[in-house]
Design an enzyme around this catalytic site. Structure first.
Site, PDB file in Angstrom:
ATOM      1  N   ILE A 203       0.890  -1.173   0.000  1.00 13.39           N
ATOM      2  CA  ILE A 203       0.000   0.000   0.000  1.00 13.39           C
ATOM      3  C   ILE A 203       0.926   1.221   0.000  1.00 13.39           C
ATOM      4  O   ILE A 203       1.689   1.400   0.944  1.00 13.39           O
ATOM      5  CB  ILE A 203      -0.890   0.023   1.269  1.00 13.39           C
ATOM      6  CG1 ILE A 203      -1.580  -1.333   1.507  1.00 13.39           C
ATOM      7  CG2 ILE A 203      -1.881   1.179   1.232  1.00 13.39           C
ATOM      8  CD1 ILE A 203      -2.556  -1.748   0.450  1.00 13.39           C
ATOM      9  N   HIS A 208      -1.036   5.391   9.074  1.00 14.77           N
ATOM     10  CA  HIS A 208      -0.987   4.394  10.147  1.00 14.77           C
ATOM     11  C   HIS A 208      -2.029   4.816  11.181  1.00 14.77           C
ATOM     12  O   HIS A 208      -1.832   5.793  11.888  1.00 14.77           O
ATOM     13  CB  HIS A 208       0.424   4.358  10.745  1.00 14.77           C
ATOM     14  CG  HIS A 208       0.547   3.518  11.989  1.00 14.77           C
ATOM     15  ND1 HIS A 208       1.620   2.697  12.231  1.00 14.77           N
ATOM     16  CD2 HIS A 208      -0.262   3.356  13.060  1.00 14.77           C
ATOM     17  CE1 HIS A 208       1.456   2.077  13.379  1.00 14.77           C
ATOM     18  NE2 HIS A 208       0.324   2.470  13.914  1.00 14.77           N
ATOM     19  N   GLU A 275      -3.725  -2.282  14.735  1.00 17.32           N
ATOM     20  CA  GLU A 275      -3.141  -1.339  13.776  1.00 17.32           C
ATOM     21  C   GLU A 275      -3.686  -1.583  12.374  1.00 17.32           C
ATOM     22  O   GLU A 275      -3.758  -2.733  11.933  1.00 17.32           O
ATOM     23  CB  GLU A 275      -1.610  -1.520  13.708  1.00 17.32           C
ATOM     24  CG  GLU A 275      -0.878  -1.165  14.966  1.00 17.32           C
ATOM     25  CD  GLU A 275       0.643  -1.207  14.780  1.00 17.32           C
ATOM     26  OE1 GLU A 275       1.330  -0.739  15.676  1.00 17.32           O
ATOM     27  OE2 GLU A 275       1.127  -1.723  13.742  1.00 17.32           O
ATOM     28  N   ARG A 292       0.231  -4.996  24.161  1.00 16.30           N
ATOM     29  CA  ARG A 292       0.826  -4.299  25.317  1.00 16.30           C
ATOM     30  C   ARG A 292       0.186  -2.924  25.450  1.00 16.30           C
ATOM     31  O   ARG A 292      -0.522  -2.476  24.548  1.00 16.30           O
ATOM     32  CB  ARG A 292       2.331  -4.110  25.069  1.00 16.30           C
ATOM     33  CG  ARG A 292       2.569  -3.290  23.803  1.00 16.30           C
ATOM     34  CD  ARG A 292       3.991  -2.849  23.575  1.00 16.30           C
ATOM     35  NE  ARG A 292       4.064  -1.891  22.493  1.00 16.30           N
ATOM     36  CZ  ARG A 292       4.141  -2.178  21.206  1.00 16.30           C
ATOM     37  NH1 ARG A 292       4.141  -3.436  20.796  1.00 16.30           N
ATOM     38  NH2 ARG A 292       4.191  -1.212  20.295  1.00 16.30           N
ATOM     39  N   VAL A 295       3.322   3.296  24.040  1.00 12.93           N
ATOM     40  CA  VAL A 295       3.897   4.594  24.398  1.00 12.93           C
ATOM     41  C   VAL A 295       2.819   5.682  24.324  1.00 12.93           C
ATOM     42  O   VAL A 295       2.689   6.516  25.221  1.00 12.93           O
ATOM     43  CB  VAL A 295       5.063   4.951  23.444  1.00 12.93           C
ATOM     44  CG1 VAL A 295       5.575   6.356  23.708  1.00 12.93           C
ATOM     45  CG2 VAL A 295       6.192   3.935  23.548  1.00 12.93           C
TER      46      VAL A 295
HETATM   47  C1  MV4 Z   1       3.165  -2.157   4.916  1.00 15.55           C
HETATM   48  C2  MV4 Z   1       3.233  -0.963   4.167  1.00 15.55           C
HETATM   49  C3  MV4 Z   1       2.619  -0.954   2.938  1.00 15.55           C
HETATM   50  N1  MV4 Z   1       1.988  -2.050   2.476  1.00 15.55           N
HETATM   51  N2  MV4 Z   1       2.534  -3.223   4.425  1.00 15.55           N
HETATM   52  C4  MV4 Z   1       6.098  -0.767   8.369  1.00 15.55           C
HETATM   53  C5  MV4 Z   1       6.329  -1.351   9.709  1.00 15.55           C
HETATM   54  C6  MV4 Z   1       5.520  -2.605   9.781  1.00 15.55           C
HETATM   55  N3  MV4 Z   1       4.798  -2.624  10.999  1.00 15.55           N
HETATM   56  C7  MV4 Z   1       4.635  -2.561   8.617  1.00 15.55           C
HETATM   57  N4  MV4 Z   1       5.003  -1.438   7.813  1.00 15.55           N
HETATM   58  C8  MV4 Z   1       4.422  -1.214   6.627  1.00 15.55           C
HETATM   59  N5  MV4 Z   1       3.728  -2.253   6.109  1.00 15.55           N
HETATM   60  C9  MV4 Z   1       1.965  -3.155   3.229  1.00 15.55           C
HETATM   61  N6  MV4 Z   1       1.359  -4.238   2.745  1.00 15.55           N
HETATM   62  C10 MV4 Z   1       3.894   0.130   4.697  1.00 15.55           C
HETATM   63  C11 MV4 Z   1       4.507   0.015   5.927  1.00 15.55           C
HETATM   64  C12 MV4 Z   1       5.186   1.191   6.390  1.00 15.55           C
HETATM   65  C13 MV4 Z   1       4.720   1.934   7.457  1.00 15.55           C
HETATM   66  C14 MV4 Z   1       3.606   1.539   8.168  1.00 15.55           C
HETATM   67  C15 MV4 Z   1       3.157   2.263   9.231  1.00 15.55           C
HETATM   68  C16 MV4 Z   1       3.815   3.423   9.594  1.00 15.55           C
HETATM   69  C17 MV4 Z   1       4.926   3.835   8.925  1.00 15.55           C
HETATM   70  C18 MV4 Z   1       5.392   3.103   7.846  1.00 15.55           C
HETATM   71  C19 MV4 Z   1       6.509   3.541   7.164  1.00 15.55           C
HETATM   72  C20 MV4 Z   1       6.972   2.802   6.124  1.00 15.55           C
HETATM   73  C21 MV4 Z   1       6.322   1.630   5.734  1.00 15.55           C
END
Ligand code: MV4
Length: 474
Positions: A203, A208, A275, A292, A295
């Site tokens: 995506i 987020h 999330e 959990r 923060v």
């Molecule tokens: C993703 C995404 C886009 N598409 N999954 C980053 C940390 C991990 N928890 C999952 N993350 C992401 N997963 C799909 N299929 C983009 C991210 C991501 C991101 C997610 C939340 C907050 C900041 C981010 C920064 C870069 C990438």
């Protein structure tokens, strides 16, 4: 209710949990490393026990922590965040020792810690997940390339045991596929000791958005609204906002219902976070569940008027959640800015040291959760976050203004902090309008970096030079 609780953590969250204990009339037991012997959590707790000399290893020593809990006659353990908070083995060992674990069951922690188990569980329960696969380790590169083509580029590889930002690789086109897959596997192995990797559709530039939920031991589950955590740098959150300025009431209702369904699907108990990734069309997808206290829980407390840590303790003590979804109301906006001891001008390098001056922001609708004080020496071993500044106002616009006021009031000398950087975000037009996604910091970093902060010695040198110059002119 419990008479005494052991807090298996340090820093600001240990202080936060001790405060909740005091509010409930419960005695607190702190644990601490040698490096933390002057820490606020040690001073504030009713009892304190020293760990081994290893500054980090001490807080991860399951056997010793359980031994201290028994010796100190603590009836429950609160793990905070980080350290052992999402360690299913620890949760299990605590419960087997006859001590109450303030959190969800070891089984839920283990299930949500495995991203594929979590995805499968969500899918079976009708929760929207990003199109993707099971672990790919039994597939050859040609098969993986076919799956990627079917899903459509860009795709993302993720470590099954991952979480946060470790062990992920975005792939834009087929030529980069095998190299990225191998790199992701190596990183997964190095960080998590497990090289299972799966694929998802990527995506692009998502928001987020995470929902706070609380659940008691009797099947009652409610959500406490969302937090927008899109303002991140290298997977470190910098600013969090509740509610999200980009989520309307209709979407909040739909996502909230899904968050509750996700919690029910896992048989969740205690406070947790679901999330989601939200795309440009407001389609949302389950990403992870955090088992959990987080923060950023404080902004949810500010808009709901509920104390989440107190709720965690009461739920673990067997109390019924007397609140229904309809009883939860949201008031205004809350924003949290994380103040880190870092040199923003040196790629945000940690900048530990002695706090020579400390005046936290005060005044109406300003809250500071922190563990520092004047003359405190920040140890170099731990996370660089030293304070959370939380403000509240009736609108998003006013909350940003209040955050700016509070940041300008907040004075910390002796170490470099992220305060000037956060202040620049407050003055940025896009941020002020609430127009941002996870690309905000990477895109805007250059103009958000403030002028070099001078440290105390440099200030004295400059002042002396100016004084000498002035003297010479007289
Ligand atoms: C993703 C995404 C886009 N598409 N999954 C980053 C940390 C991990 N928890 C999952 N993350 C992401 N997963 C799909 N299929 C983009 C991210 C991501 C991101 C997610 C939340 C907050 C900041 C981010 C920064 C870069 C990438």
């Amino acid at each position: 209710m419990f008479r005494r609780i052991l807090i298996a953590n340090r820093g600001e969250i240990a202080v936060r949990i001790i405060r909740a204990c005091k509010d409930l009339g419960i005695e607190s037991v702190a644990i601490y490393s040698q490096a933390d012997s002057k820490s606020l959590h040690v001073k504030m707790a009713d009892f304190a026990y020293k760990l081994s000399d290893d500054p980090i290893g001490g807080y991860l020593d399951i056997d010793l922590i359980i031994k201290i809990a028994k010796e100190s006659k603590a009836e429950a353990i609160h793990p905070g965040y980080g350290f052992l908070s999402e360690n299913a083995t620890f949760a299990k060992r605590v419960q087997e020792s006859g001590i109450v674990w303030i959190g969800p069951s070891a089984e839920v922690i283990a299930n949500m810690g495995d991203k594929n188990v979590a995805r499968a569980l969500m899918q079976q329960n009708g929760i929207p997940i990003v199109p993707g696969t099971d672990p790919l380790n039994d597939k050859n590169m040609q098969e993986i390339a076919e799956i990627a083509k079917r899903i459509g580029y860009p795709i993302i590889f993720k470590a099954s045991a991952g979480g946060g930002g470790k062990g992920i690789r975005v792939v834009q086109r087929e030529e980069e596929l095998s190299e990225s897959f191998e790199a992701c596997k190596r990183e997964a192995k190095a960080f998590f000791g497990n090289d299972d990797v799966f694929m998802e559709k990527c995506i692009t530039n998502p928001r987020h958005i995470e929902f706070q939920i609380i659940a008691d031991s009797y099947g009652n589950v409610i959500h406490l609204g969302e937090r927008d955590c899109s303002i991140q740098r290298r997977h470190q959150k910098l600013i969090e906002i509740a509610p999200s300025p980009s989520i309307d009431e209709g979407l909040r209702k739909r996502m909230g219902a899904v968050a509750i369904a996700a919690a029910k699907a896992t048989k969740y108990v205690n406070a947790g976070t679901v999330e989601f990734l939200v795309d440009e069309y407001n389609h949302f997808y389950f990403m992870e569940m955090n088992t959990r206290i987080q923060v950023e829980h404080g902004i949810t407390e500010e808009i709901t008027g509920l104390d989440l840590v107190v709720r965690q303790i009461r739920i673990a003590g067997g109390e019924i959640l007397e609140l229904e979804q309809g009883d939860v109301t949201f008031q205004g906006y809350a924003i949290e800015a994380r103040i880190n001891a870092e040199n923003v001008n040196a790629d945000f390098a940690p900048n530990p040291g002695k706090i020579t001056t400390y005046y936290p922001a005060l005044g109406p609708s300003v809250r500071v959760d922190s563990c520092i004080y004047k003359d405190y020496e920040i140890p170099p071993f731990y996370d660089s976050m030293i304070a959370k500044l939380i403000v509240r106002a009736t609108s998003y616009d006013l909350a940003v203004k209040k955050l700016s006021r509070a940041l300008s009031e907040f004075t910390i000398r002796g170490v470099k902090t992220t305060i000037p950087f956060l202040q620049r975000i407050c003055h940025d037009p896009q941020f002020k309008k609430g127009f941002f996604d996870t690309s905000y910091i990477p895109t805007n970093l250059a103009h958000l970096i403030p002028q070099e902060q001078k440290d105390d010695l440099e200030m004295v040198a400059i002042a002396s030079a100016l004084f000498a110059l002035k003297k010479g002119q007289e």
